[in-house]
Scaffold this motif. Structure first.
Motif, short mmCIF file in Angstrom:
data_model
loop_
_atom_site.label_atom_id
_atom_site.label_comp_id
_atom_site.label_asym_id
_atom_site.label_seq_id
_atom_site.Cartn_x
_atom_site.Cartn_y
_atom_site.Cartn_z
N ARG A 63 -8.90 -4.79 7.81
CA ARG A 63 -9.01 -3.35 8.08
C ARG A 63 -9.68 -3.17 9.43
O ARG A 63 -9.91 -4.12 10.15
CB ARG A 63 -9.83 -2.68 6.98
CG ARG A 63 -9.19 -2.77 5.60
CD ARG A 63 -10.11 -2.28 4.51
NE ARG A 63 -10.67 -0.97 4.78
CZ ARG A 63 -10.26 0.15 4.22
NH1 ARG A 63 -9.28 0.13 3.36
NH2 ARG A 63 -10.84 1.31 4.50
N VAL B 128 -5.52 0.23 -7.74
CA VAL B 128 -4.50 1.00 -7.01
C VAL B 128 -3.16 0.28 -7.04
O VAL B 128 -2.12 0.88 -7.37
CB VAL B 128 -4.94 1.30 -5.57
CG1 VAL B 128 -3.79 1.90 -4.75
CG2 VAL B 128 -6.13 2.24 -5.56
N TRP C 66 -8.32 4.25 -2.01
CA TRP C 66 -8.02 3.07 -1.19
C TRP C 66 -8.77 3.10 0.14
O TRP C 66 -9.32 2.10 0.57
CB TRP C 66 -6.52 3.01 -0.93
CG TRP C 66 -6.10 1.76 -0.21
CD1 TRP C 66 -5.99 1.58 1.13
CD2 TRP C 66 -5.76 0.53 -0.81
NE1 TRP C 66 -5.59 0.31 1.41
CE2 TRP C 66 -5.44 -0.36 0.22
CE3 TRP C 66 -5.69 0.08 -2.13
CZ2 TRP C 66 -5.05 -1.68 -0.02
CZ3 TRP C 66 -5.31 -1.22 -2.36
CH2 TRP C 66 -5.00 -2.08 -1.31
N GLU D 1 -8.73 -2.41 -5.19
CA GLU D 1 -7.38 -2.83 -4.80
C GLU D 1 -6.51 -3.11 -6.02
O GLU D 1 -5.34 -2.71 -6.05
CB GLU D 1 -7.47 -4.07 -3.90
CG GLU D 1 -8.05 -3.76 -2.53
CD GLU D 1 -8.07 -4.95 -1.60
OE1 GLU D 1 -7.47 -6.00 -1.94
OE2 GLU D 1 -8.67 -4.84 -0.52
N GLU E 14 0.83 -1.21 0.00
CA GLU E 14 0.00 0.00 0.00
C GLU E 14 0.87 1.26 0.00
O GLU E 14 0.62 2.19 -0.77
CB GLU E 14 -0.92 0.01 1.22
CG GLU E 14 -1.96 -1.09 1.21
CD GLU E 14 -2.67 -1.26 2.55
OE1 GLU E 14 -2.55 -0.36 3.41
OE2 GLU E 14 -3.35 -2.28 2.72
N ARG F 281 -14.54 -3.87 -4.08
CA ARG F 281 -13.32 -3.59 -3.32
C ARG F 281 -12.13 -4.26 -3.98
O ARG F 281 -11.03 -3.68 -4.06
CB ARG F 281 -13.48 -4.07 -1.87
CG ARG F 281 -12.22 -3.93 -1.04
CD ARG F 281 -11.75 -2.49 -0.93
NE ARG F 281 -10.41 -2.44 -0.35
CZ ARG F 281 -9.80 -1.35 0.00
NH1 ARG F 281 -10.38 -0.20 -0.16
NH2 ARG F 281 -8.60 -1.39 0.50
#
Length: 126
Positions: A61, A81, A50, A78, A15, A74
């Motif tokens: 999360r 990104v 994100w 992901e 990330e 989602r």
């Protein structure tokens, strides 16, 4: 497997790498004064994407979802990104890093098959 502390740490690094890669792209791919804006805007946009769209109760999360979305949505966020970061590195003129990033992402997603399966079977948000 995807909730293993080592996998969660790897996910965090991926990330952070993704967010940084968009900034690198903004700086290296543009020689105009726009680079000063893009070096900030691109990473902030990626981080906002994100952090905003999440599956309620996602065990990787906090469980909170600013904008609740179904698992498949989602997963697409992901993938956009994370693999977008590899594309950003390529655009920035760093093809070696882009390929390394892609390889690590493919390996991570292969190991995190349980998370992908969970996302694909998570019902739409109410």
């Amino acid at each position: 497997m995807s909730l293993n502390p080592a996998m969660l740490a790897l996910r965090l690094l991926l990330e952070l790498t993704a967010i940084s890669s968009f900034g690198i792209c903004g700086w290296r791919a543009f020689d105009s004064p726009w680079r000063f804006i893009l070096v900030v805007v691109l990473p902030v946009a990626a981080a906002a994407l994100w952090g905003t769209f999440a599956v309620p109760g996602d065990p990787s999360r906090s469980g909170a979802a600013p904008v609740a979305v179904p698992g498949p949505v989602r997963l697409v966020v992901e993938l956009i990104v994370l693999f977008g970061a590899a594309a950003a590195l390529w655009i920035a003129g760093l093809p070696q890093w882009a390929l390394i990033c892609t390889a690590v992402l493919v390996i991570y997603h292969a190991l995190a098959y349980d998370r992908i399966a969970w996302l694909l079977t998570t019902a739409p948000a109410a």
